[in-house]
Design an enzyme around this catalytic site. Structure first.
Site, PDB file in Angstrom:
ATOM      1  N   CYS A 198      22.124  -0.309 -28.154  1.00  0.00           N
ATOM      2  CA  CYS A 198      22.410   0.164 -26.999  1.00  0.00           C
ATOM      3  C   CYS A 198      21.389  -1.307 -25.999  1.00  0.00           C
ATOM      4  CB  CYS A 198      22.503   1.595 -26.339  1.00  0.00           C
ATOM      5  SG  CYS A 198      23.453   2.255 -27.310  1.00  0.00           S
ATOM      6  N   ASP A 199      20.080  -0.893 -25.969  1.00  0.00           N
ATOM      7  CA  ASP A 199      19.287  -1.476 -24.853  1.00  0.00           C
ATOM      8  C   ASP A 199      18.673  -2.310 -25.022  1.00  0.00           C
ATOM      9  OD1 ASP A 199      20.595   1.058 -23.536  1.00  0.00           O
ATOM     10  OD2 ASP A 199      19.176   2.172 -23.783  1.00  0.00           O
ATOM     11  N   CYS A 210      18.350   3.813 -28.732  1.00  0.00           N
ATOM     12  CA  CYS A 210      18.660   2.852 -29.026  1.00  0.00           C
ATOM     13  C   CYS A 210      19.253   1.596 -28.819  1.00  0.00           C
ATOM     14  CB  CYS A 210      20.090   3.078 -28.936  1.00  0.00           C
ATOM     15  SG  CYS A 210      21.715   2.014 -29.146  1.00  0.00           S
TER      16      CYS A 210
END
Ligand code: NAP
Length: 339
Positions: free
Chosen positions: A148-149, A145
């Protein structure tokens, strides 16, 4: 155990939440079991929570962030009275009506909930490479992701594995943070759409490593466990192996449907996607069990778009509503395969 509900919706991506909006507006008081945040396959809000900008959802001329879109759909469902619970389904019994759903201990004698109809919208999840130590490296340099990261890899070199739209989308997004993004693809041609390919080819920060497979994760053991430092890759044309160092590696090689709960209970294709609307049924979202409907990515491996998932969620809601109107005698009836 609570009373028998009219409808239980399992899953809360665009399909499940659209079904929730429609069934709530039809006064069916839907119970939506949205999943739990810690789990990849039960992510509340579904895969759009793990995406960046959605540019093709009608009504948003400037685009909209995936999580923001899902948050709006959730709010809209709540506004009409949907009962949304942050829980994970551990077992279902679709062999008799009312249908039964368990949360927590699947061996418990009594189900947690029962319903006259069930709408399955459990979506799909990311495929992984299945190499040693993969699970423990997630969150330690390995991710599925970018939204997200990506932030954690500012000014670092990043690798994205895959050659489809997801890989290109992730790579393009990651160039906002990374000093360089290398796309590792097992062939010499991308599967991604032309427009996405063109965007990536024009991006100075993106490089391609063609005809290359990932053989091994390279990592260092530290006080907090293994930390990824790169990949051992293999060129399938030259037969050469080499090391590719990277601060972060993103896997974007496709998805599998979340249908383990329904194995042996609902008809599925060989690849696990639920079969809906077979010849002879008037309802497009009907599964082979009368009163159980499915929508979104769990039954669609062709289109897999937020808008098609939402559309099929609307269809499932209307099908469930019509089914309930036509069936008063739902109590304690053994279900039969309708096809
Ligand atoms: P996909 O289209 O199935 O592509 C998967 C890619 O990963 C392929 O290039 C495949 O290689 C590669 N791959 C599969 N298994 C592999 C393995 N074990 N090792 C190495 N490589 C592997 O999946 P996707 O990119 O997730 O896209 C899924 C669907 O969502 C598509 O319909 C796509 O159009 C859509 N989507 C749309 C958008 C958008 O419009 N914004 C964004 C993301 C996704 P091969 O090419 O050799 O098979």
């Amino acid at each position: 155990m609570s009373d028998v509900r009219d409808v239980i919706i399992i899953g809360s991506g665009p399909a499940g939440l659209t079904a929730a909006i429609y069934t709530a507006r039809a006064s069916l008081d839907p119970l939506v079991i949205e999943g739990e945040p810690s789990s990849t396959s039960d992510q509340p809000g579904g895969q759009l929570m793990l995406t960046t900008e959605v540019e093709n959802f009608p009504g948003f001329p400037e685009g909209v962030m995936g999580p923001e879109l899902m948050s709006s759909m959730r709010e809209q469902a709540l506004r009409f009275g949907a009962d949304i619970r942050t829980e994970k389904v551990t077992k279902v019994d679709l062999s008799a009506r009312p249908f039964s759903v368990w949360i927590g201990d699947p061996e418990a004698a009594e189900p947690t909930y029962q319903a006259k109809t069930v709408i399955v919208s459990t979506g799909a999840q990311s495929l992984m490479l299945n190499l040693p130590r993969e699970n423990e490296l997630i969150g330690h340099g390995l991710s599925t992701c970018a939204t997200c990261d990506g932030f954690f890899f500012r000014d670092q070199e990043i690798v994205v594995v895959g050659g489809g739209d997801s890989a290109i989308e992730e790579a393009t997004f990651l160039t906002k943070f990374a000093s360089k993004v290398t796309i590792v693809h097992r062939r010499d041609e991308l599967r991604a759409s032309k427009i996405m390919q063109d965007r990536a080819f024009k991006n100075d920060k993106i490089e391609f490593l063609w005809d290359t497979t990932v053989e091994e994760y390279l990592f260092d053991e530290g006080p907090l466990g293994a930390k990824l430092r790169g990949l051992r890759v293999h060129n399938v044309k030259t037969g050469e192996d080499s090391e590719l160092l990277a601060g972060g590696v993103f896997i974007a090689i496709g998805h599998r449907p979340n249908t383990d709960l329904f194995k042996g209970q609902l008809a599925m294709e060989d690849n696990g996607y639920l079969i809906t609307g077979a010849a002879g049924t008037e309802m497009e979202s009907a599964t082979d069990v009368d009163g159980v409907f499915a929508c979104g990515d769990v039954q669609d491996h062709t289109y897999r778009q937020a808008i098609t998932a939402a559309g099929s969620g609307c269809m499932a809601a209307i099908d469930a509503e019509r089914w309930l109107e036509a069936h008063d005698d739902i109590d304690q009836v053994r279900t039969e395969t309708t096809w």
